[in-house]
Design a protein around this motif. Sequence first.
Motif, PDB file in Angstrom:
ATOM      1  N   UNK A 220      15.470 -19.768 -91.112  1.00  0.00           N
ATOM      2  CA  UNK A 220      16.795 -19.934 -91.729  1.00  0.00           C
ATOM      3  C   UNK A 220      17.749 -20.655 -90.776  1.00  0.00           C
ATOM      4  N   UNK A 221      17.716 -20.250 -89.524  1.00  0.00           N
ATOM      5  CA  UNK A 221      18.577 -20.882 -88.511  1.00  0.00           C
ATOM      6  C   UNK A 221      18.170 -22.338 -88.309  1.00  0.00           C
ATOM      7  N   UNK A 222      16.876 -22.576 -88.256  1.00  0.00           N
ATOM      8  CA  UNK A 222      16.354 -23.927 -88.059  1.00  0.00           C
ATOM      9  C   UNK A 222      16.770 -24.850 -89.209  1.00  0.00           C
ATOM     10  N   UNK A 223      16.654 -24.345 -90.439  1.00  0.00           N
ATOM     11  CA  UNK A 223      17.036 -25.138 -91.618  1.00  0.00           C
ATOM     12  C   UNK A 223      18.538 -25.420 -91.599  1.00  0.00           C
ATOM     13  N   UNK A 224      19.329 -24.399 -91.281  1.00  0.00           N
ATOM     14  CA  UNK A 224      20.790 -24.588 -91.210  1.00  0.00           C
ATOM     15  C   UNK A 224      21.141 -25.631 -90.161  1.00  0.00           C
ATOM     16  N   UNK A 225      20.496 -25.584 -89.026  1.00  0.00           N
ATOM     17  CA  UNK A 225      20.737 -26.566 -87.972  1.00  0.00           C
ATOM     18  C   UNK A 225      20.384 -27.975 -88.448  1.00  0.00           C
TER      19      UNK A 225
ATOM     20  N   UNK B  97      17.998 -21.123 -81.840  1.00  0.00           N
ATOM     21  CA  UNK B  97      16.661 -21.707 -81.993  1.00  0.00           C
ATOM     22  C   UNK B  97      15.917 -21.629 -80.656  1.00  0.00           C
ATOM     23  N   UNK B  98      16.593 -22.031 -79.595  1.00  0.00           N
ATOM     24  CA  UNK B  98      15.964 -21.974 -78.262  1.00  0.00           C
ATOM     25  C   UNK B  98      15.580 -20.539 -77.901  1.00  0.00           C
ATOM     26  N   UNK B  99      16.445 -19.597 -78.256  1.00  0.00           N
ATOM     27  CA  UNK B  99      16.159 -18.193 -77.970  1.00  0.00           C
ATOM     28  C   UNK B  99      14.873 -17.747 -78.673  1.00  0.00           C
ATOM     29  N   UNK B 100      14.791 -18.008 -79.968  1.00  0.00           N
ATOM     30  CA  UNK B 100      13.605 -17.581 -80.724  1.00  0.00           C
ATOM     31  C   UNK B 100      12.351 -18.299 -80.231  1.00  0.00           C
ATOM     32  N   UNK B 101      12.492 -19.577 -79.898  1.00  0.00           N
ATOM     33  CA  UNK B 101      11.320 -20.316 -79.423  1.00  0.00           C
ATOM     34  C   UNK B 101      10.893 -19.851 -78.030  1.00  0.00           C
TER      35      UNK B 101
ATOM     36  N   UNK C 120      30.577 -26.788 -82.340  1.00  0.00           N
ATOM     37  CA  UNK C 120      30.366 -25.454 -81.753  1.00  0.00           C
ATOM     38  C   UNK C 120      29.350 -24.666 -82.577  1.00  0.00           C
ATOM     39  N   UNK C 121      29.432 -24.785 -83.886  1.00  0.00           N
ATOM     40  CA  UNK C 121      28.476 -24.092 -84.762  1.00  0.00           C
ATOM     41  C   UNK C 121      27.067 -24.622 -84.538  1.00  0.00           C
ATOM     42  N   UNK C 122      26.921 -25.939 -84.461  1.00  0.00           N
ATOM     43  CA  UNK C 122      25.601 -26.524 -84.222  1.00  0.00           C
ATOM     44  C   UNK C 122      25.067 -26.119 -82.852  1.00  0.00           C
ATOM     45  N   UNK C 123      25.937 -26.092 -81.854  1.00  0.00           N
ATOM     46  CA  UNK C 123      25.502 -25.655 -80.518  1.00  0.00           C
ATOM     47  C   UNK C 123      25.013 -24.210 -80.557  1.00  0.00           C
ATOM     48  N   UNK C 124      25.719 -23.377 -81.290  1.00  0.00           N
ATOM     49  CA  UNK C 124      25.329 -21.973 -81.419  1.00  0.00           C
ATOM     50  C   UNK C 124      23.973 -21.846 -82.117  1.00  0.00           C
ATOM     51  N   UNK C 125      23.787 -22.604 -83.195  1.00  0.00           N
ATOM     52  CA  UNK C 125      22.499 -22.584 -83.897  1.00  0.00           C
ATOM     53  C   UNK C 125      21.378 -23.080 -82.986  1.00  0.00           C
ATOM     54  N   UNK C 126      21.664 -24.135 -82.219  1.00  0.00           N
ATOM     55  CA  UNK C 126      20.649 -24.670 -81.302  1.00  0.00           C
ATOM     56  C   UNK C 126      20.274 -23.632 -80.246  1.00  0.00           C
ATOM     57  N   UNK C 127      21.282 -22.892 -79.743  1.00  0.00           N
ATOM     58  CA  UNK C 127      21.009 -21.846 -78.750  1.00  0.00           C
ATOM     59  C   UNK C 127      20.146 -20.742 -79.359  1.00  0.00           C
TER      60      UNK C 127
ATOM     61  N   UNK D 216       3.484 -18.575 -77.120  1.00  0.00           N
ATOM     62  CA  UNK D 216       2.599 -19.010 -78.215  1.00  0.00           C
ATOM     63  C   UNK D 216       3.387 -19.457 -79.448  1.00  0.00           C
ATOM     64  N   UNK D 217       4.707 -19.274 -79.445  1.00  0.00           N
ATOM     65  CA  UNK D 217       5.527 -19.661 -80.585  1.00  0.00           C
ATOM     66  C   UNK D 217       6.431 -18.529 -80.998  1.00  0.00           C
ATOM     67  N   UNK D 218       7.142 -18.725 -82.058  1.00  0.00           N
ATOM     68  CA  UNK D 218       8.089 -17.716 -82.554  1.00  0.00           C
ATOM     69  C   UNK D 218       7.294 -16.538 -83.102  1.00  0.00           C
ATOM     70  N   UNK D 219       7.618 -15.322 -82.667  1.00  0.00           N
ATOM     71  CA  UNK D 219       6.910 -14.133 -83.175  1.00  0.00           C
ATOM     72  C   UNK D 219       7.037 -14.011 -84.694  1.00  0.00           C
ATOM     73  N   UNK D 220       6.021 -13.496 -85.321  1.00  0.00           N
ATOM     74  CA  UNK D 220       5.971 -13.378 -86.782  1.00  0.00           C
ATOM     75  C   UNK D 220       7.120 -12.548 -87.337  1.00  0.00           C
ATOM     76  N   UNK D 221       7.492 -11.478 -86.634  1.00  0.00           N
ATOM     77  CA  UNK D 221       8.566 -10.633 -87.159  1.00  0.00           C
ATOM     78  C   UNK D 221       9.944 -11.299 -87.058  1.00  0.00           C
ATOM     79  N   UNK D 222      10.059 -12.396 -86.337  1.00  0.00           N
ATOM     80  CA  UNK D 222      11.335 -13.121 -86.195  1.00  0.00           C
ATOM     81  C   UNK D 222      11.325 -14.459 -86.925  1.00  0.00           C
TER      82      UNK D 222
END
Length: 149
Positions: A90-95, A69-73, A60-67, A78-84
Amino acid sequence: MLAISAVAFLAIVVIDLLSPIPPADRLRALRQQMADLRAAADSCQAALVGEEARLLTSDARLDSLRALIDHYEGLDTRGVPADSYEVYLEIFVAYNEGIPQRATAGDSLQAHWEACRELTVRHNSIADSARAIAEELGLISTGGREKSD
């Protein structure tokens, strides 16, 4: 006299080794083994339930992190905004760190499940042997019901 005593003792030991164990004694021993295996299997199953619950929590934790990641992406084509980006990273590394741990936990759960199954198989095999001896002694009928005296 000592030689005669030694020969007599040796004869008794050899006779004890060669004489079969009475069925009633074998049945008692099998019942004890069954009880020991049942306790081990029950303990194994309880540990397995806890391990499975921890794995589901991890999933469940990994699913939450994946969600996340998808949100930010998905915020910008053009990619993840600089301010985010810092939070996203951090979320990507944790995942990514969680994936190998999840795989190891899954392998461990599978190995423990197989060990629990083996205990149950051994218990059932001994139960079959005990049932055969009990039938031989007339304690139960061939149908498997206990004899009432």
